[in-house]
Structure formats: structure tokens, C-alpha cells
Design a protein around this motif. Structure first.
Motif, mmCIF file in Angstrom:
data_model
loop_
_atom_site.group_PDB
_atom_site.id
_atom_site.type_symbol
_atom_site.label_atom_id
_atom_site.label_comp_id
_atom_site.label_asym_id
_atom_site.label_seq_id
_atom_site.Cartn_x
_atom_site.Cartn_y
_atom_site.Cartn_z
ATOM 1 N N SER A 38 -8.457 -46.795 119.498
ATOM 2 C CA SER A 38 -8.547 -48.356 118.899
ATOM 3 C C SER A 38 -7.791 -49.758 118.681
ATOM 4 N N GLY A 39 -8.513 -50.490 118.421
ATOM 5 C CA GLY A 39 -8.152 -51.398 117.926
ATOM 6 C C GLY A 39 -6.463 -52.064 118.587
ATOM 7 N N LYS A 42 -7.443 -53.735 123.626
ATOM 8 C CA LYS A 42 -7.773 -53.370 125.632
ATOM 9 C C LYS A 42 -9.095 -54.310 125.604
ATOM 10 N N THR A 43 -10.170 -54.356 125.037
ATOM 11 C CA THR A 43 -10.796 -55.580 125.326
ATOM 12 C C THR A 43 -10.672 -56.901 125.738
ATOM 13 N N CYS A 44 -9.356 -57.277 124.628
ATOM 14 C CA CYS A 44 -9.336 -58.476 124.647
ATOM 15 C C CYS A 44 -8.565 -59.005 125.996
ATOM 16 N N THR A 62 -15.365 -51.067 121.581
ATOM 17 C CA THR A 62 -16.052 -50.822 122.236
ATOM 18 C C THR A 62 -17.314 -49.296 122.375
ATOM 19 N N GLY A 88 -11.348 -46.523 122.267
ATOM 20 C CA GLY A 88 -10.240 -46.001 121.625
ATOM 21 C C GLY A 88 -10.889 -44.706 120.641
ATOM 22 N N ASP A 146 2.727 -61.655 120.070
ATOM 23 C CA ASP A 146 2.469 -62.890 119.760
ATOM 24 C C ASP A 146 2.319 -62.625 118.280
ATOM 25 N N ALA A 174 -2.694 -60.385 124.667
ATOM 26 C CA ALA A 174 -4.094 -60.720 124.737
ATOM 27 C C ALA A 174 -4.541 -61.415 124.579
#
Ligand SMILES: Nc1nc2c(ncn2[C@@H]2O[C@H](COP(=O)(O)OP(=O)(O)OP(=O)(O)O)[C@@H](O)[C@H]2O)c(=O)[nH]1
Length: 223
Positions: A38-39, A42-44, A62, A88, A146, A174
Motif C-alpha cells: 500500500s502506498g 500503483k493507482t498513480c 484502493t 496493497g 523523482d 508516476a
């Protein structure tokens, strides 16, 4: 949101141009899953690929699983990627396990600023081994590249782990989009190659492709 394995009950479909209803706007389709703690982003990662945008601000974990579709063209073949974004968090694992079986490719992410997300990669690979089909394409991605000031995992450590498991590896962002498209294009190329190699087509090695494209990553044209 939560769907059922193999169903099209979740996510957004998409239309392409003005093709008549019976004419599919793609040549082949592949199911890809995003996995990792989690964190890790993945979604980004999925939203950056699908919409070219980055969701900053409050982190909303999520719940369960969701998917988005995107068609990419590789070497003249339109590959429809059905990309499943999994939660996650541990409490959703039993939900997501059910989706592994018919996935053709898995993008396994860790966060270069979060050591435990990297340490957990071996556990994720064990889960993949248990629940996914044999021969599934796996790619290891060190996300949030980044944020160099907060880096705790060296790129070489990601390389070494990926080599140990024989999977391709890239660092990604991302946020900036670095290597996001490349990851999906490499998967699409591999799926296309597996779907039906033409007699005169040279053999395709996803690890070699990723390595060669990483070296050229300062420019943005992938072939
Ligand atoms: N700087 C930076 N932040 C990122 C990047 N990717 C994601 N984030 C941030 O990390 C947090 C978590 O991102 P998500 O994409 O929601 O993480 P997730 O892996 O989908 O998390 P779960 O849904 O709980 O599994 C958010 O605050 C994002 O803005 C990245 O590449 N760079």
C-alpha cells in the motif's frame, strides 16, 4: 471498487474512434495487474499511463480492485491492456488473489523511499508463485524515483533483486511519468510476441528490450 474475477463489472471501458460495433478496435488483449505494498504508487502509476496525470494530495488507499483499459500499438499491432489496480493493504489480499490466475503480466512495484516496501518484494514474489499462472510476465519497478532526497533503496539493489529472479527492472516515477509508458509498452510487446510470432520475426527478450530502452530513456521515442 470490487468486481469478480474475469468479469467486466468494474473499471471503465473505452471507445476508440468511430469503429462499427462489431469491429474490435484492437488486435489482441492482455490482462495486467499492478501489485505491491500500500502506498507505493500503483493507482498513480495507472492514472499516469491512462490519463497522463498525477494525483497529488491526500492518499486514498484502493479498496479491493479496479481496472482501466488502454490500447497501445506495438509494431503495428493494437494491444488492449486491461490493467487491474489492486489494493496493497493486507486485508484485501484474499480478494486480489482470485484475480492472479488469468493475469498475463504483473507489474510489481516498491517505493524507493520506503525500505519495507522493497523488503516485502520477496513475499510478493512468493504470492505470485503461489497464485499466478506459470510463465506470467513479471516486471519489478522501483517507483517514486523523482524523490531522490528521500531515497533509501539504491537502484543497484533493485537491479540485483531483479537479476536474482530473472525479471526486468526499471525505476519509475508516476509523478513525472518517467518509464511509465515504457513499462506498459514492454509488456504489450511481450504479449504480442507470445500471441503469435511471425516466421520472419526476430525473437523478443523483454529484459533486453527494457535494458536497451532504459539506456535511451532521456529521449521519449520507444520502438
Ligand atoms: N513523489 C511521488 N509520489 C508518488 C508517486 N507515486 C505515488 N505517489 C504518492 O504516493 C501516495 C500513494 O500513491 P497510490 O498510487 O495511491 O498508492 P497505491 O500503491 O495505489 O496504494 P494502495 O491503493 O493502498 O495499494 C500518494 O500520496 C501519491 O501521490 C511518485 O512516483 N512520486
Amino acid at each position: 471498487m470490487t468486481g469478480t474475477p474475469g468479469s467486466a463489472a468494474a473499471g471503465d471501458g473505452e471507445t476508440h474512434g468511430s469503429s462499427p460495433p462489431c469491429s474490435p478496435s484492437y488486435d489482441l488483449t492482455g490482462k495486467v495487474m499492478l501489485l505491491g505494498d500500500s502506498g507505493v504508487g500503483k493507482t498513480c502509476f495507472l492514472i499516469q499511463f491512462k490519463d497522463g496525470a498525477f494525483l497529488s494530495g491526500t492518499f486514498i488507499a484502493t479498496v479491493g480492485i479496479d481496472f482501466r483499459n488502454k490500447v497501445v500499438t506495438v509494431d503495428g499491432t493494437r494491444v488492449k491492456l486491461q490493467i487491474w489496480d489492486t489494493a496493497g493493504q493486507e486485508r484485501f489480499r484474499s480478494v486480489t488473489h482470485a484475480y492472479y490466475r488469468d493475469a498475463q503480466a504483473l507489474l510489481l512495484l516498491y517505493d524507493i523511499t520506503n525500505k519495507s516496501s522493497f523488503d516485502n518484494i520477496r513475499a510478493w514474489l512468493a504470492e505470485i508463485h503461489e497464485y499466478a499462472q506459470r510463465g506470467v510476465v513479471i516486471m519489478l519497478l522501483g517507483n517514486k524515483a523523482d524523490v531522490s532526497s528521500e531515497r533509501v533503496i539504491r537502484s543497484e539493489d533493485g537491479e540485483t533483486l531483479a537479476r536474482e529472479y530473472g525479471v526486468p527492472f526499471m525505476e519509475t516515477s508516476a509523478k513525472t511519468g518517467m518509464n511509465v509508458e515504457l513499462a506498459f509498452l514492454a509488456i504489450a510487446k511481450e504479449l504480442k510476441y507470445r500471441a503469435g510470432r511471425q516466421a520472419n520475426e526476430p525473437s523478443f527478450q523483454i529484459r533486453d528490450y527494457v535494458e536497451s530502452q532504459k539506456k535511451r530513456s532521456s529521449c521519449c521515442s520507444f520502438v
